[in-house]
Design a protein around this motif. Structure first.
Motif, PDB file in Angstrom:
ATOM      1  N   LEU A  85     -51.760  29.615-108.688  1.00 40.72           N
ATOM      2  CA  LEU A  85     -52.778  29.571-107.628  1.00 40.72           C
ATOM      3  C   LEU A  85     -52.810  30.912-106.911  1.00 40.72           C
ATOM      4  N   THR A  86     -53.960  31.562-106.941  1.00 39.09           N
ATOM      5  CA  THR A  86     -54.130  32.841-106.249  1.00 39.09           C
ATOM      6  C   THR A  86     -54.509  32.593-104.791  1.00 39.09           C
ATOM      7  N   VAL A  87     -53.724  33.129-103.890  1.00 36.62           N
ATOM      8  CA  VAL A  87     -54.005  33.023-102.455  1.00 36.62           C
ATOM      9  C   VAL A  87     -54.736  34.287-102.023  1.00 36.62           C
ATOM     10  N   ILE A  88     -55.894  34.098-101.396  1.00 36.49           N
ATOM     11  CA  ILE A  88     -56.726  35.221-100.978  1.00 36.49           C
ATOM     12  C   ILE A  88     -56.318  35.632 -99.559  1.00 36.49           C
ATOM     13  N   PRO A  89     -55.890  36.851 -99.357  1.00 34.35           N
ATOM     14  CA  PRO A  89     -55.468  37.269 -98.014  1.00 34.35           C
ATOM     15  C   PRO A  89     -56.656  37.476 -97.076  1.00 34.35           C
ATOM     16  N   ASN A  90     -56.375  37.319 -95.800  1.00 31.50           N
ATOM     17  CA  ASN A  90     -57.344  37.643 -94.744  1.00 31.50           C
ATOM     18  C   ASN A  90     -58.608  36.797 -94.790  1.00 31.50           C
ATOM     19  N   ILE A  91     -58.491  35.543 -95.243  1.00 33.19           N
ATOM     20  CA  ILE A  91     -59.619  34.609 -95.159  1.00 33.19           C
ATOM     21  C   ILE A  91     -59.128  33.309 -94.547  1.00 33.19           C
ATOM     22  N   GLY A  92     -60.047  32.487 -94.109  1.00 27.14           N
ATOM     23  CA  GLY A  92     -59.673  31.223 -93.488  1.00 27.14           C
ATOM     24  C   GLY A  92     -59.469  30.088 -94.458  1.00 27.14           C
ATOM     25  N   GLY A  93     -59.799  30.315 -95.760  1.00 27.76           N
ATOM     26  CA  GLY A  93     -59.695  29.219 -96.716  1.00 27.76           C
ATOM     27  C   GLY A  93     -60.888  28.291 -96.612  1.00 27.76           C
ATOM     28  N   TYR A  94     -60.922  27.277 -97.488  1.00 32.06           N
ATOM     29  CA  TYR A  94     -62.030  26.317 -97.446  1.00 32.06           C
ATOM     30  C   TYR A  94     -61.529  24.960 -97.925  1.00 32.06           C
ATOM     31  N   ASP A  95     -62.417  23.971 -97.915  1.00 34.61           N
ATOM     32  CA  ASP A  95     -62.013  22.588 -98.173  1.00 34.61           C
ATOM     33  C   ASP A  95     -61.456  22.369 -99.571  1.00 34.61           C
ATOM     34  N   GLY A  96     -61.784  23.261-100.524  1.00 36.85           N
ATOM     35  CA  GLY A  96     -61.279  23.090-101.874  1.00 36.85           C
ATOM     36  C   GLY A  96     -59.764  23.080-101.934  1.00 36.85           C
ATOM     37  N   ILE A  97     -59.101  23.752-100.997  1.00 38.01           N
ATOM     38  CA  ILE A  97     -57.647  23.775-100.985  1.00 38.01           C
ATOM     39  C   ILE A  97     -57.085  22.379-100.754  1.00 38.01           C
ATOM     40  N   THR A  98     -57.791  21.558 -99.986  1.00 38.89           N
ATOM     41  CA  THR A  98     -57.357  20.180 -99.765  1.00 38.89           C
ATOM     42  C   THR A  98     -57.454  19.363-101.039  1.00 38.89           C
ATOM     43  N   PHE A  99     -58.567  19.499-101.759  1.00 45.35           N
ATOM     44  CA  PHE A  99     -58.723  18.743-103.002  1.00 45.35           C
ATOM     45  C   PHE A  99     -57.708  19.215-104.042  1.00 45.35           C
ATOM     46  N   TYR A 100     -57.397  20.500-104.045  1.00 48.96           N
ATOM     47  CA  TYR A 100     -56.370  21.015-104.948  1.00 48.96           C
ATOM     48  C   TYR A 100     -55.019  20.389-104.623  1.00 48.96           C
ATOM     49  N   ARG A 101     -54.678  20.374-103.353  1.00 47.16           N
ATOM     50  CA  ARG A 101     -53.390  19.803-102.931  1.00 47.16           C
ATOM     51  C   ARG A 101     -53.314  18.314-103.300  1.00 47.16           C
ATOM     52  N   LEU A 102     -54.367  17.551-103.038  1.00 45.18           N
ATOM     53  CA  LEU A 102     -54.358  16.120-103.348  1.00 45.18           C
ATOM     54  C   LEU A 102     -54.382  15.872-104.857  1.00 45.18           C
ATOM     55  N   ALA A 103     -54.971  16.788-105.621  1.00 42.61           N
ATOM     56  CA  ALA A 103     -54.973  16.632-107.074  1.00 42.61           C
ATOM     57  C   ALA A 103     -53.572  16.818-107.647  1.00 42.61           C
ATOM     58  N   LEU A 104     -52.715  17.521-106.941  1.00 46.46           N
ATOM     59  CA  LEU A 104     -51.323  17.664-107.362  1.00 46.46           C
ATOM     60  C   LEU A 104     -50.531  16.397-107.073  1.00 46.46           C
ATOM     61  N   ASP A 105     -50.874  15.716-105.985  1.00 44.77           N
ATOM     62  CA  ASP A 105     -50.185  14.470-105.611  1.00 44.77           C
ATOM     63  C   ASP A 105     -51.116  13.650-104.717  1.00 44.77           C
ATOM     64  N   PRO A 106     -51.973  12.802-105.319  1.00 46.36           N
ATOM     65  CA  PRO A 106     -52.943  12.044-104.511  1.00 46.36           C
ATOM     66  C   PRO A 106     -52.308  10.980-103.627  1.00 46.36           C
ATOM     67  N   PHE A 107     -51.042  10.621-103.883  1.00 49.19           N
ATOM     68  CA  PHE A 107     -50.392   9.565-103.103  1.00 49.19           C
ATOM     69  C   PHE A 107     -49.446  10.135-102.061  1.00 49.19           C
ATOM     70  N   THR A 108     -49.680  11.377-101.694  1.00 48.40           N
ATOM     71  CA  THR A 108     -48.777  12.065-100.784  1.00 48.40           C
ATOM     72  C   THR A 108     -48.696  11.402 -99.416  1.00 48.40           C
ATOM     73  N   GLY A 109     -47.516  11.455 -98.848  1.00 50.60           N
ATOM     74  CA  GLY A 109     -47.333  11.031 -97.469  1.00 50.60           C
ATOM     75  C   GLY A 109     -46.769  12.166 -96.642  1.00 50.60           C
ATOM     76  N   SER A 110     -46.739  13.350 -97.255  1.00 51.41           N
ATOM     77  CA  SER A 110     -46.174  14.532 -96.597  1.00 51.41           C
ATOM     78  C   SER A 110     -47.284  15.426 -96.060  1.00 51.41           C
ATOM     79  N   LEU A 111     -47.086  15.903 -94.863  1.00 52.62           N
ATOM     80  CA  LEU A 111     -48.070  16.793 -94.274  1.00 52.62           C
ATOM     81  C   LEU A 111     -48.106  18.128 -95.007  1.00 52.62           C
ATOM     82  N   THR A 112     -46.947  18.603 -95.437  1.00 51.55           N
ATOM     83  CA  THR A 112     -46.858  19.876 -96.146  1.00 51.55           C
ATOM     84  C   THR A 112     -46.159  19.687 -97.485  1.00 51.55           C
ATOM     85  N   ALA A 113     -46.775  20.207 -98.528  1.00 47.18           N
ATOM     86  CA  ALA A 113     -46.184  20.172 -99.872  1.00 47.18           C
ATOM     87  C   ALA A 113     -46.882  21.221-100.714  1.00 47.18           C
TER      88      ALA A 113
END
Length: 408
Positions: free
Chosen positions: A80-108
């Motif tokens: 996963l390439t992290v782009i510096p100096n940007i605020g990010g967008y909602d796709g990062i959430t879908f990426y995170r949930l696609a790694l573990d859709p049953f997550t109960g952790s705030l950070t992973a």
């Protein structure tokens, strides 16, 4: 091809009078299948995705737009390439949930969910990608893009099947996925394409009286983007009116009861898991009807900059789509429930706050629900309306595609 007096086509087999569609030339008849619009749309979105991928240096993880304070570049998966100096967008959430859709952790995985209950309610898109990835994190960035392309093709197939149910050619199904906002969805791994695919599938299934299929598709739509649940409430209202007027009830209660009940249970589960209600944490502010839209549109009228010209065209498309539906209101064959849904989505669009009217990534995403229902109503109306919708929508689609690819 000339009709003979005995209602046959000269030199051919007798005409099937149960088919309301007029005979078409050989080539058009052979491609009068939902597969045809699906293939065309799959090609269009695949070409767009490949050109955009090339513009992004062949790094498919850039579609995620990972960045901002919620992303720790030292801890994210290596592909996963992290782009510096940007605020990010909602796709990062879908990426995170696609790694573990049953997550109960705030950070992973080096990613923190900024609004976990609200984000987690839109589970269907990342859940599909998680299933396809078979647990391989390195596959997820590519699958987020592939899933959206496949959903756009499926949306066209559902649109084609819906068109055929009305007696029109299946190729009219391309109108639905040619909504320009879906280009923005694809470019940032967002959920509108998948949600609209399920919604269009439900519209087709209801027209075909496939109640269980419609209930499943509408439930999936609600679990992808909660605003699609308005379709279920529109169906409930139509069913109630039919019952009060003692008309033949064409809508089985399971079609709207199932998605509403399942979504309520999902909301309760997420509230208990994260300690806050998704509806409360994600509730947007409201504005006076059409005031913020009018201000935004007026700011684009000078059209001095390319961005102004683009936003102006996108706003004009939205206006023309709404006006087409209004003009076709008494001529469309769309049933009462889709008119209810259209009015509901128009009311929601009218009160969007200023924060939505900043860029097209905001307002075009939210207007996707209104457009899908508008397309269904227009397909069910006159050929003039269908051609007008196809030409205007496709023109803005190609214009926006060029700009997105150019910007990269």
């Amino acid at each position: 091809m000339v009709l003979a007096p005995d209602d046959t086509v000269s030199g051919t087999l007798p005409v099937n009078l149960s088919d309301t569609r007029p005979p078409t030339p050989g080539t058009l008849r052979r491609i009068d299948t939902p597969l045809a619009p699906a293939v065309l749309i799959a090609i269009a979105y695949t070409v767009f995705a490949l050109l955009l991928l090339h513009a992004r240096h062949d790094d498919v993880s850039l579609f995620v737009v990972a960045g901002g304070p919620s992303v720790d570049a030292r801890k994210v998966p290596p592909n996963l390439t992290v782009i510096p100096n940007i605020g990010g967008y909602d796709g990062i959430t879908f990426y995170r949930l696609a790694l573990d859709p049953f997550t109960g952790s705030l950070t992973a995985f080096g990613i923190t969910l900024d609004n976990p209950s609200y984000r987690n309610q839109r589970i269907a898109y990342p859940f599909i990608v998680w299933l396809l990835s078979l647990g391989h994190a390195r596959w997820v960035p590519a699958l987020l893009v592939i899933a959206n392309i496949a959903a756009a093709a499926a949306m066209a197939a559902f649109g084609g099947a819906f068109s055929r149910r009305l007696g029109y050619h299946a190729l009219w199904g391309v109108v639905v996925p040619l909504y320009p906002g879906f280009l923005l969805t694809l470019s940032r791994d967002l959920a509108e394409i998948v949600a609209s695919m399920f919604a269009m599938g439900a519209i087709w299934a209801i027209s075909a009286r496939r109640n269980v299929t419609a209930a499943i598709l509408l439930t999936c739509a609600a679990l992808t983007r909660e605003p699609t649940l308005l379709l279920a409430f529109a169906l409930a209202g139509s069913w109630l009116i039919e019952r009060l007027l003692r008309r033949e009830r064409k809508i089985a209660p399971v079609v709207f009861v199932a998605p509403i009940v399942i979504d309520v249970l999902w909301q309760i589960f997420l509230t208990l898991r994260w300690g806050t209600s998704p509806l409360r944490s994600g509730a947007p502010a409201m504005a006076l009807p059409f005031v913020e839209f009018a201000r935004f549109f007026a700011a684009q009228v000078p059209r001095h900059l390319q961005q102004q010209r683009l936003y102006f065209l996108e706003c004009v498309l939205l206006i023309l789509t709404v006006l087409t539906v209004i003009l076709m209101w008494r001529r469309t064959r769309a049933p009462l429930e889709w008119r209810f849904a259209w009015l509901g989505y128009l009311a929601l669009a009218a009160i969007l706050p200023h924060t939505i009217w900043i860029e097209d990534y905001g307002f075009l995403r939210i207007f996707s629900d209104l457009f899908v229902v508008s397309a269904a109503i227009i397909i069910a109306s006159t050929s003039y309306a269908r051609w007008f919708a196809l030409i205007t929508t496709a023109s803005v689609w190609f214009y926006l595609a060029r700009i997105v690819i150019k910007v990269g």
